[in-house]
Design an enzyme around this catalytic site. Structure first.
Site, PDB file in Angstrom:
ATOM      1  CG  HIS A 113      -0.352   0.043   2.531  1.00 20.14           C
ATOM      2  ND1 HIS A 113       0.443  -0.975   3.037  1.00 20.14           N
ATOM      3  CD2 HIS A 113      -0.405   0.992   3.513  1.00 20.14           C
ATOM      4  CE1 HIS A 113       0.843  -0.670   4.259  1.00 20.14           C
ATOM      5  NE2 HIS A 113       0.346   0.527   4.559  1.00 20.14           N
ATOM      6  CG  HIS A 125      -4.359  -0.252   6.310  1.00 18.17           C
ATOM      7  ND1 HIS A 125      -4.222  -0.269   7.676  1.00 18.17           N
ATOM      8  CD2 HIS A 125      -3.357   0.560   5.849  1.00 18.17           C
ATOM      9  CE1 HIS A 125      -3.194   0.489   8.033  1.00 18.17           C
ATOM     10  NE2 HIS A 125      -2.660   1.011   6.945  1.00 18.17           N
ATOM     11  CG  ASP A 163       0.352  -1.666   7.539  1.00 18.76           C
ATOM     12  OD1 ASP A 163       1.212  -2.559   7.594  1.00 18.76           O
ATOM     13  OD2 ASP A 163       0.599  -0.462   7.741  1.00 18.76           O
ATOM     14  CG  ASP A 204       4.769   2.708   7.435  1.00 20.64           C
ATOM     15  OD1 ASP A 204       3.892   3.170   6.677  1.00 20.64           O
ATOM     16  OD2 ASP A 204       4.526   1.828   8.291  1.00 20.64           O
ATOM     17  CG  HIS A 205       4.246  -0.248   4.228  1.00 20.76           C
ATOM     18  ND1 HIS A 205       4.218  -1.608   4.495  1.00 20.76           N
ATOM     19  CD2 HIS A 205       3.742   0.351   5.342  1.00 20.76           C
ATOM     20  CE1 HIS A 205       3.717  -1.811   5.698  1.00 20.76           C
ATOM     21  NE2 HIS A 205       3.425  -0.633   6.238  1.00 20.76           N
ATOM     22  CG  HIS A 255      -0.201   4.341   4.819  1.00 22.29           C
ATOM     23  ND1 HIS A 255      -1.017   3.547   5.603  1.00 22.29           N
ATOM     24  CD2 HIS A 255      -0.935   5.443   4.513  1.00 22.29           C
ATOM     25  CE1 HIS A 255      -2.193   4.150   5.765  1.00 22.29           C
ATOM     26  NE2 HIS A 255      -2.166   5.293   5.110  1.00 22.29           N
ATOM     27  CG  HIS A 271       3.716  -2.916  10.541  1.00 21.12           C
ATOM     28  ND1 HIS A 271       2.743  -2.289  11.284  1.00 21.12           N
ATOM     29  CD2 HIS A 271       4.004  -2.072   9.519  1.00 21.12           C
ATOM     30  CE1 HIS A 271       2.444  -1.123  10.737  1.00 21.12           C
ATOM     31  NE2 HIS A 271       3.196  -0.967   9.651  1.00 21.12           N
TER      32      HIS A 271
END
Length: 307
Positions: free
Chosen positions: A63, A140, A211, A67-68, A65, A269
């Site tokens: 996805h 999510h 997530d 942090d990914h 976001h 995570h």
């Protein structure tokens, strides 16, 4: 076929852990490496690892976001300097191509290898003679996908006694039969592969989930998998917080693996509130109470995928 964690933290990096990135090494199977997510600092983590970007064949983004994802432009732009000149395919949700194109264009980065960005909405997203990869939408705050990597069954070993019965000697016919092709002998007889091959070797299945809250698709993607990689952001005492932020607890990750009858579970995570292995041990104990074959992801540690 093994797993190497480059980042295991949620949200932001800490002094102890980097943000999310997982490598699937397929050195014996196809002499390549696949990457799942690419959080900030991933390429620096690669430099500290035995992994080689020259072997990188595919990247799967769960996805969008940060942090990914925030490590992706840097890794793509510098990959060639680390010997990565072979074609590379990046898979992910809608919007991924715009993000990559804009990042590379505004930074005037030059990509001197073939780069293909494939946006998908789930389903079968890749297949060849060795592997297939399926994706499904999880639960999510934004579209987040899980990936199921299935290694196709391999032909069984040639039965020397059966081969001798047909008078087949080592040579081109061996190769054809091993590949599952029938062969014609000099006397006109046709030998089918199943007549001279042992039982096929079952391929392995690895599921990497983005997530998510607990959901049906997480179970379906994990069904019968040899290994499931599942987020475990919080202990279950914070289940309400996990639900509010569309994440899972260690207990919920274990329940997913149990419901899917998976072979093993690796949790990752982790929230920054769990600063050391002693605190993370509580997540592991919680998961093991439901699914005994649970493990904690550790950065720069290699995990073999069981048969």
């Amino acid at each position: 076929m093994d797993i190497y964690f480059l980042g295991t933290n949620a949200g932001v990096p800490t002094l102890q852990r980097n943000v999310t990135s997982v490598a699937l090494r397929l050195l014996e199977e196809r002499r390549t490496m696949w990457l799942f997510d690419c959080g900030e600092g991933t390429q620096q983590q690669v430099l500290r690892s035995p992994l080689k970007l020259s072997k990188l064949e595919k990247i799967f983004i769960t996805h969008l976001h940060g942090d990914h994802l925030f490590g992706l432009p840097g890794l793509l732009s510098s990959r060639a300097y680390q010997g990565g000149t072979s074609p590379l395919t990046v898979y992910g949700p809608a919007g991924l191509k715009q993000y990559i194109d804009m990042s590379l264009e505004l930074s005037q980065s030059r990509i001197n290898y073939e780069l293909d960005v494939v946006e998908h909405g789930g389903g079968l997203i890749f297949e060849d003679e060795q592997f297939k990869v399926e994706a499904a939408l999880l639960e999510h705050r934004i579209d987040s996908y899980g990936y199921r990597v299935t290694e196709k069954d391999k032909p069984g070993k040639l039965d020397a006694e059966a081969m001798a019965k047909y008078g087949i000697r080592p040579g081109p016919l061996y190769g054809k039969l091993k590949r599952g092709e029938p062969v014609e002998l000099e006397d006109g007889r046709i030998v089918q592969p199943q007549e001279v091959l042992g039982e096929p070797k079952k391929g392995r299945i690895v599921t990497v989930l983005g997530d998510t809250r607990p959901c049906r698709n997480a179970v379906l993607l994990s069904e019968g998998a040899n290994l499931v990689i599942h987020e475990a952001t919080f202990l279950h005492e914070l289940a309400e917080t996990a639900h509010e932020y569309h994440h899972s607890t260690a207990l919920q990750a274990a329940e997913t693996a149990k419901a899917a009858q998976a072979g093993g579970l690796i949790m990752t995570h982790f929230s920054s509130r769990y600063k050391d292995m002693e605190q993370l041990q509580e997540l592991l104990d919680e998961a093991k109470s439901v699914f005994p074959n649970s493990m904690l992801a550790e950065e720069h540690v290699l995990f073999q995928i069981p048969c």
